[in-house]
Enzyme design. Sequence first.
Site, PDB file in Angstrom:
ATOM      1  N   GLU A 492       0.839  -1.192   0.000  1.00 28.01           N
ATOM      2  CA  GLU A 492       0.000   0.000   0.000  1.00 28.01           C
ATOM      3  C   GLU A 492       0.880   1.251   0.000  1.00 28.01           C
ATOM      4  OE1 GLU A 492      -3.287  -0.321   2.563  1.00 28.01           O
ATOM      5  OE2 GLU A 492      -3.958   1.722   2.258  1.00 28.01           O
ATOM      6  N   GLU A 762      -1.017  -0.249  13.647  1.00 32.56           N
ATOM      7  CA  GLU A 762      -2.172   0.313  12.932  1.00 32.56           C
ATOM      8  C   GLU A 762      -3.447   0.151  13.764  1.00 32.56           C
ATOM      9  OE1 GLU A 762      -2.947  -1.734   9.243  1.00 32.56           O
ATOM     10  OE2 GLU A 762      -4.184  -0.083   8.507  1.00 32.56           O
TER      11      GLU A 762
HETATM   12  C1  BGC Z   1      -4.709   2.875   5.395  1.00 28.18           C
HETATM   13  C2  BGC Z   1      -5.026   3.974   6.368  1.00 28.18           C
HETATM   14  C3  BGC Z   1      -6.038   4.862   5.716  1.00 28.18           C
HETATM   15  C4  BGC Z   1      -7.243   4.054   5.453  1.00 28.18           C
HETATM   16  C5  BGC Z   1      -8.381   4.830   4.887  1.00 28.18           C
HETATM   17  C6  BGC Z   1      -5.948   2.105   5.118  1.00 28.18           C
HETATM   18  O1  BGC Z   1      -5.716   1.082   4.245  1.00 28.18           O
HETATM   19  O2  BGC Z   1      -3.703   2.078   5.886  1.00 28.18           O
HETATM   20  O3  BGC Z   1      -3.908   4.570   6.823  1.00 28.18           O
HETATM   21  O4  BGC Z   1      -6.305   6.006   6.428  1.00 28.18           O
HETATM   22  O5  BGC Z   1      -6.937   2.945   4.641  1.00 28.18           O
HETATM   23  O6  BGC Z   1      -9.417   4.010   4.718  1.00 28.18           O
END
Ligand code: BGC
Length: 911
Positions: A492, A762
Site C-alpha cells: 500500500e 495500525e
Molecule cells: C490505510 C489507512 C487509511 C485508510 C483509509 C488504510 O488502508 O492504511 O492509513 O487512512 O486505509 O481508509
Amino acid sequence: MFSQLVFYPIDLRCEHLFLPQGLNTYQPRFTWGLAGTGRNRRQTAYRIIVGTDKKAVANGVGELWDSGRIEATDSVLVPYAGKVLKSDQVLYWSVQVWDETGAVSKFADPAMLFTGLMDPSDWKAGWITRSFFPPDGRTPPQDTPYDNPYSALPADYHRREFVLSTPIKRATAYVTALGLYEFRINGQRVGDQVLAPGWTDFHKRIEYQSYDVTSLLCEGHNVLGAIVGEGWYCGRVALNHKRAGSHYGSRPAFLCQLHIEDKDNNVNFIVTDPQWKCANEAIIYSDLLIGEKYDARLEQQGWDCPDFDDQDWWNSQTLDVLPQPPVLNAARSCPIRKTSQFAARLLHKTKNGEFIFDIGQNIAGITRMELDAPHDAVFVLRHGEALQPDGTLYTANLRSAQATDIYISKGGQQVFEPRFTVHGYRYIALSAPENFDVAKINLTGIAVHSDLPIAGSFTSGSPMLNQLQSNIVWTQRNNFLSVPTDCPQRDERMGWLGDAQVFFNTAAYNLDTSSFFDKWLLDITDAQTNDGVFPDVAPSIVYTRFAPLPPRGAPGWGDAGVILPWRIYEQFGDVDILARNYGGMVRWMDFIERNNPSYIRCKALFSNWGDWLCLGKTTSKPLFSTAYWAHMADIMTCTARLLNRRQDEARFTAMHREICHAFQKAFVSDDGVLESDTQTAYLMAISYTLLDEPTRVRAISHLLRTIEETGGHVQTGIHGIRLICPVLAEYGHADIAYDLLMKETFPSWGFTIRNGATTIWERWDGWTPENGFQSANMNSLNHYALGAVGEFLFARVAGIEIVPGSAGRKFRLRPLTNRKIGFCKASYRAHVGEIVSHWRFDKDCLLWDVKIPPNCIAEAELPETQGDWKLDGNNIPEDMIHPDISGRRNRLEIGSGSYRFSLDTSSRSGE
Ligand code: BGC
C-alpha cells in the site's frame, strides 16, 4: 563595539531548508535562529547579505543583496529583495543582528544555496531510456533473463563519456528520473541520497536534484553514469500489484544536464541525448514492493569510468512521447538517506531451513549483507515485521509485497545492498546454500527515510513513556519517505491524508517537517479535482482497487487540504503557504456547502472512513463529518482574517454558526448525550467548538462516563486519539489523561509495548494473546496515526506549546507535573532557536528549569498552584506575574534565558 554578552545568529535556513538544492522562487525567504546568554535578549535590527563569493559574504559584502540595517525583530521567512536571481548560481548568504543594547553581532557563517534551473527554457536535456533493441541488428538483450514471476524490469544502466580540454571552475549537475536513479561520475556515486527523485504525481510534476560536482570531474576523459530503476513511476506501489499497468508510466527514463563552467566563465553542457549508451547489468529487477534480485556475476567492472570498453552497449533512446511532460521542480524537501544501522542477531533456524535474524527495531529500510561465498551461491532474504509462534517469519500482513531480495554471488568477499527497494521489517529470514556456514555472513539493517533534521527530544522517569516516544519517532521515520505514507511494509504505502493530518503536530515536534509538508502540499494540490474535491491520498494514483478513480473527498481525509495549510502556518509561521493554498481551500468549502444545504454533512459523496479503526461502538458518520466541517469553517475564518479577506471571513463565521446550530439540533439530546455516544463524538464536539457552554460542560461529563464504561481505556480510532488526552487535561482531568497514557492493559499504548512493539501499530488489537494477529488483510505494525498522542507528550507532559503562527517566537509552557513519572525533560528546536522544559520531583522540592531562545517570549504556567514558587531561590519578581481572570498568580511572562523555578513540597510529601 561588541556586547559583553553573547548574541549571534544560528541555524540559517532558506525556504525552510539548511541547504536548498535549487529554488522554485525568485524571492527566497531567509530564516535564522538566535543564540545568546543572559535574559530578555532581543533582536532589534538585522542585515542580510547575499552574494556569490563566500568569503566576501562572511565579511558583509554581497553583490546581489545588502539589505542594509533593517530595524525589525523579524527572523523568520524574510523575503529576498536584491538583484534578480539567475538560474544555475551558487549563492551564499549571511546575516548579522543587533541586540537590545544596540550591540551588533558578527556575520554568521555563510549558508549556501543553489538557484537551480528556474525557467523551463533552461532545460536542454531530453529524457532517455534504455531501448530494447540495439539499432545495429545485434541480438536483442534478454530483458528478463532469469526466472522472474513478477515481470519487473532489470535496471537500466546509462553512460556518457566525454573529454574536457580546459580546467573547470565549477560544475553542477541537474538530475532526475521517471523512476529512481543513482547518478555516478568517474566511478563515484554523486551525493548521498537514495531513492531520488522521490514520489510526486509524475503526470504533473517531478522533482530534480542539483549537485555540485566540480570535484568529481577532471581535465581529460570523464564518464557520467546512471542506474535507473522503476520506483514509484512504473514499479509497484499503492495497491498496484496485479500489474494491470503502473500508476504513471511503463518504462523508466533519465534526465541529466551538466553545466561545466571554465575559468573564462564559458559554460558547456553535457545533456542526456542519444549519445549516451545503455545496457543492463547486475540488477535483474528492483521494485519497491517485490525487492531486488542482484546477480553479482553480471557486474561490469568500471562501466562508469573512462577506458571502459563499451562496445557491447548500445545507444540510449530519447523518449519523445510522454503522456504529458511533467513540470520540473527543484527538490523542495530534504533528501532520502540511509541513516541508522542495526546489527542483526541470529535467533534460530526454522523447520523450513531458514535462518531467522532480528535487528531489534522495526524499520523501513534495507539489509546490507557482507559475506564470503563461492561463485554461483544463491542467497534469499525475506523480510517481515514479526515471527509466527513456530518461529517462522510472519509475512501474511505484507499482502502482495514480497519484500524479498535475491543475491547471486560472484565469489569471495563481497557486499550486497539493494538500491531501489525498501522493506518494512524487523526480522530477516535468510536461505543460504546447503552446508553454507552462516557465520560467514554479516547482516545489518539500514533505516532509509527522508532525512529531516531532528527537532525534539523527550525523556521522562517512565520507561514505558520513553519507549512510546521512541516508537512514535521510529514510526514517523519509517513512514516519512518522500511523502507521509501509511505503512512501509504491505503493498500500500500511500500518502493517506487523514492519517497525516492527525499526526501532523506530533510529527512537527519530533522532526523538522516544514519542507517535507511544503512539498507534500503540492502533491495534494496536484490531486485536487476541478470541482474542488481534495483526494484521500496524495500523490494521486491511477490503478487501484478504487478504480476508475482514486479515493477522494472523505471527511477527515480530503479535509486535510484545508487543515494542513493552517497547521503548517501555526507551526512554522508560513503565511505564504496559506496564501498559495487559499483558492483550493475555498473551492473545497464551496463544494461541501453546495452539497449539504442543511449544514449537516450527511451525504457520503465519495469515501467516508469515519473514525477509522475505533473499538466498540462506531461514531455516527454524519456527526463525524459535520464536526470536521465546523473545524474547517473555523480554520477558514482565521485564514480569511489573516489574509485580510473580510467578506470571506464573514462568510465562514456565518457558516460555522450554521453548522453548530444544525449539529446541536441533529446530534445532541436534551440530556447532552451525543448521537452514538462514543468518546470520539464528545471529543470532536468539544474540540471543534460545536457546543454551547452548558452543553459542553455536560459533554465533558459524558466523555468521562464513556471512559469509565470501558474500564478507563481508549476506544477511539485515529481521529479521536489526537484529542483525548489534550481535552481531558484542558478541562481539569489531567489525572485521567495520565491514566490513559500510562495504561498497560488492552487497549492501550502500554499494551503494545508490553507485547514487544518497537513502532506504533495500525490497530489497537494488531496482536492479542487471545486472538494472535488481527486479520492479515489490514494489520500493519508500523502505522503512525495512533501515535498522535505524541503531541500531548511535548505540549502537556513536558509543557512546550508554540503559540500558533508565531513560528516559535512565542511559547506557552504548561507542564502537567506528575509524581508517578517523577521527571520529564524535553526540548524543541524551533526555527528561531531551542526551547527546553525540564521538571522533576527532587526530595522535598519540585524543580522546573526552562530555557527560552533569544528574541522569544513565553507565557509560563507554574504547574502546582499551592505554595510559594521561587525563581533562582528568590521570590518571583512581581512584574513577571500576570494573574489570570480568576486572580490566580501562577501565570508568568518571561523573556529569553534560563530560569530555575522551585517549589518546596516537604509539607506534601505524603501525597
Ligand atoms: C490505510 C489507512 C487509511 C485508510 C483509509 C488504510 O488502508 O492504511 O492509513 O487512512 O486505509 O481508509
